[in-house]
Design an enzyme around this catalytic site. Structure first.
Site, PDB file in Angstrom:
ATOM      1  N   GLY A 195       0.809  -1.209   0.000  1.00 13.97           N
ATOM      2  CA  GLY A 195       0.000   0.000   0.000  1.00 13.97           C
ATOM      3  C   GLY A 195       0.848   1.267   0.000  1.00 13.97           C
ATOM      4  O   GLY A 195       0.536   2.237  -0.695  1.00 13.97           O
ATOM      5  N   THR A 196       1.924   1.264   0.754  1.00 14.04           N
ATOM      6  CA  THR A 196       2.762   2.463   0.858  1.00 14.04           C
ATOM      7  C   THR A 196       3.300   2.855  -0.512  1.00 14.04           C
ATOM      8  O   THR A 196       3.235   4.022  -0.915  1.00 14.04           O
ATOM      9  CB  THR A 196       3.943   2.201   1.830  1.00 14.04           C
ATOM     10  OG1 THR A 196       3.405   1.826   3.090  1.00 14.04           O
ATOM     11  CG2 THR A 196       4.836   3.416   1.986  1.00 14.04           C
ATOM     12  N   ASN A 227      -7.428   3.889   9.289  1.00 12.70           N
ATOM     13  CA  ASN A 227      -6.867   2.676   9.889  1.00 12.70           C
ATOM     14  C   ASN A 227      -6.847   2.722  11.410  1.00 12.70           C
ATOM     15  O   ASN A 227      -6.807   1.684  12.062  1.00 12.70           O
ATOM     16  CB  ASN A 227      -5.459   2.432   9.358  1.00 12.70           C
ATOM     17  CG  ASN A 227      -4.600   3.660   9.448  1.00 12.70           C
ATOM     18  OD1 ASN A 227      -4.905   4.693   8.836  1.00 12.70           O
ATOM     19  ND2 ASN A 227      -3.534   3.587  10.213  1.00 12.70           N
ATOM     20  N   GLN A 232      -7.508  -0.146   3.847  1.00 13.19           N
ATOM     21  CA  GLN A 232      -8.291  -0.794   4.917  1.00 13.19           C
ATOM     22  C   GLN A 232      -9.652  -1.296   4.440  1.00 13.19           C
ATOM     23  O   GLN A 232     -10.343  -1.983   5.191  1.00 13.19           O
ATOM     24  CB  GLN A 232      -8.474   0.162   6.108  1.00 13.19           C
ATOM     25  CG  GLN A 232      -7.195   0.438   6.882  1.00 13.19           C
ATOM     26  CD  GLN A 232      -6.645  -0.789   7.621  1.00 13.19           C
ATOM     27  OE1 GLN A 232      -7.353  -1.759   7.886  1.00 13.19           O
ATOM     28  NE2 GLN A 232      -5.364  -0.756   7.942  1.00 13.19           N
ATOM     29  N   ALA A 242      -2.187  -6.718   0.019  1.00 14.52           N
ATOM     30  CA  ALA A 242      -2.676  -8.092   0.222  1.00 14.52           C
ATOM     31  C   ALA A 242      -2.719  -8.522   1.687  1.00 14.52           C
ATOM     32  O   ALA A 242      -3.618  -9.259   2.098  1.00 14.52           O
ATOM     33  CB  ALA A 242      -1.802  -9.065  -0.575  1.00 14.52           C
ATOM     34  N   HIS A 243      -1.757  -8.052   2.483  1.00 19.82           N
ATOM     35  CA  HIS A 243      -1.699  -8.572   3.869  1.00 19.82           C
ATOM     36  C   HIS A 243      -2.816  -8.041   4.762  1.00 19.82           C
ATOM     37  O   HIS A 243      -2.966  -8.477   5.901  1.00 19.82           O
ATOM     38  CB  HIS A 243      -0.311  -8.346   4.484  1.00 19.82           C
ATOM     39  CG  HIS A 243       0.023  -6.935   4.861  1.00 19.82           C
ATOM     40  ND1 HIS A 243       0.150  -6.527   6.162  1.00 19.82           N
ATOM     41  CD2 HIS A 243       0.281  -5.838   4.111  1.00 19.82           C
ATOM     42  CE1 HIS A 243       0.483  -5.243   6.201  1.00 19.82           C
ATOM     43  NE2 HIS A 243       0.565  -4.800   4.967  1.00 19.82           N
ATOM     44  N   THR A 276      12.043  -7.345 -11.216  1.00 16.62           N
ATOM     45  CA  THR A 276      11.417  -8.659 -11.404  1.00 16.62           C
ATOM     46  C   THR A 276      10.261  -8.800 -10.413  1.00 16.62           C
ATOM     47  O   THR A 276      10.401  -8.494  -9.229  1.00 16.62           O
ATOM     48  CB  THR A 276      12.457  -9.775 -11.211  1.00 16.62           C
ATOM     49  OG1 THR A 276      13.479  -9.567 -12.174  1.00 16.62           O
ATOM     50  CG2 THR A 276      11.838 -11.155 -11.400  1.00 16.62           C
ATOM     51  N   CYS A 321      -0.684  12.156  22.683  1.00 13.85           N
ATOM     52  CA  CYS A 321       0.645  12.753  22.798  1.00 13.85           C
ATOM     53  C   CYS A 321       1.679  11.719  22.372  1.00 13.85           C
ATOM     54  O   CYS A 321       1.373  10.546  22.251  1.00 13.85           O
ATOM     55  CB  CYS A 321       0.918  13.168  24.237  1.00 13.85           C
ATOM     56  SG  CYS A 321       0.965  11.754  25.333  1.00 13.85           S
TER      57      CYS A 321
END
Ligand SMILES: Cc1ncc(COP(=O)(O)O)c(C=O)c1O
Length: 380
Positions: free
Chosen positions: A70-71, A150, A178, A199-200, A236, A328
């Protein structure tokens, strides 16, 4: 019993997904860019996975690029489109994941864009009139607003946001990490240029995700080399990861209705039992509103106590895995920019319980009883 309630961080691999992946670890070793038989066999598996993902989103295969997660997909959408299209303004919200906020902040710091933050209320509901106002003033902007948060689980109406963006010719990216595999997405109905998946988060393997890019939207490549993934992302391919991602999404959407009902039932049980057994329990954002929050996430706010700082550690000792945060950034719990933006009381502790199809009612009861016991011990 060990109750795993950190599924928004990552989910266990589905055994059906593992079965689909194994041949690509044990037998099919060809490089998908090779022209010989072993290579072609693996290429076919990647292209089938692409077709599966595209079909599930009502997209075209050419609109799906596989990434490391996702990142990376969020980074592509932000850097790739802002730089290619020469956009000078971006709109986001302070409640976004760092995978969106940090790339945009890097671009803003470098002077490439001006970054505008959308207003929201104390529960984290976005002010869409403000979006309309901003987009009316700005020349073509990049808008990045997540479908679901999230940390607190708030759902944003991405159909309404897409319509506003379309009216103002903005480029709309939505972080769907999410919600992918937990809701249906039809890109023909959503007016979004980009969607992402990891996927995870839906019982697939870690380190693989995808970016949906609406046909006709150009993105620059961030990784240069062998021109794989239609030159968007060289390198690859993560073959078994890609095969696993497609299988995981297929299973998630095949069994969606049953899992939604099961997980929502768990969440409601959590809410009812926590209210009954933990004094002064509250819920962050819209977390306790089933219509306006992810059914997989419950963000619990607990009264100040001597164990606030060590709460997650104590839960772990009690065999309950959850995650947390506070308004905080001091202490043993990491600070949360989301809770801070909501202006919550920094003395209260937050525990996020996030559920999956693999959790049971007995695990919910176990987690609530463990938490209640911890509090009773310090409050008595
Ligand atoms: C909303 C959101 N966006 C992006 C990410 C990053 O995804 P990945 O872990 O696949 O890089 C996460 C993961 O926690 C997330 O929750």
């Amino acid at each position: 019993m060990y109750a795993y309630f950190d599924n928004a961080a990552t989910t266990p691999l589905d055994p059906e997904v593992l079965d689909a992946m194994l041949p690509f670890l044990s037998q099919h070793y060809g490089n998908p860019s090779s022209l010989h038989g072993p290579g072609r066999q693996v290429r076919a598996a990647i292209e089938n996975a692409r077709k599966t993902v595209a079909h599930l989103l009502n997209a075209a295969p050419a609109e799906i690029s596989f990434t490391s997660g996702g990142t990376e997909a969020d980074n592509y959408a932000a850097f790739g489109s802002i730089r290619t299209l020469g956009l000078r303004h971006a709109v986001t919200s302070p409640l976004e994941h760092h995978a969106v906020l940090h790339p945009l902040q890097v671009l803003a710091k470098a002077g490439e864009i001006e970054l505008h933050y959308l207003r929201h209320d104390a529960q984290g509901a976005l002010d869409l009139d403000h979006l309309e106002e901003l987009l009316a003033k700005l020349p073509r902007a990049f808008v990045s607003l997540m479908q679901a948060n999230n940390e607190i689980g708030n759902l944003n109406d991405i159909e309404a946001i897409g319509a506003i963006c379309a009216r103002h010719d903005a480029v709309f990216h939505t972080d769907t990490v999410q919600t992918m595999g937990h809701y249906r997405h039809d890109v023909q109905r959503l007016q979004t240029h980009f969607l992402v998946g990891s996927a995870h988060k839906f019982h697939g393997p870690k380190g693989v995700g995808f970016l949906y890019t609406r046909s006709g939207t150009r993105v620059a490549s961030l990784i240069h080399g062998g021109a794989q993934e239609r030159n968007v992302r060289s390198g690859t391919e993560n073959v078994y990861g890609i095969v696993g991602l497609a299988k995981a999404l297929e299973i998630a959407l095949r069994d969606l209705a049953a899992h939604q009902a099961h997980v929502l039932g768990l969440k409601q049980r959590f809410i009812a039992r926590l209210r009954a057994e933990v004094e002064d329990v509250q819920f962050n954002g819209l977390s306790a509103d089933p219509a306006r929050s992810l059914y997989t996430v419950l963000s619990v706010s607990l009264p100040p106590s001597a164990i606030t700082e060590m709460l997650l550690f104590n839960l772990d000792i009690g065999k309950v895995a959850a995650s947390g945060g506070s308004a905080c950034s001091s202490g043993a719990q990491a600070g949360s920019h989301v809770l801070e933006a909501l202006g919550g009381d920094p003395e209260r502790a937050t525990v996020r319980f996030s559920m999956s199809k693999m959790n049971t009612e007995a695990e919910v009861d176990f987690a609530v009883e463990t938490l209640a016991r911890l509090y009773q011990r310090v409050l008595s």
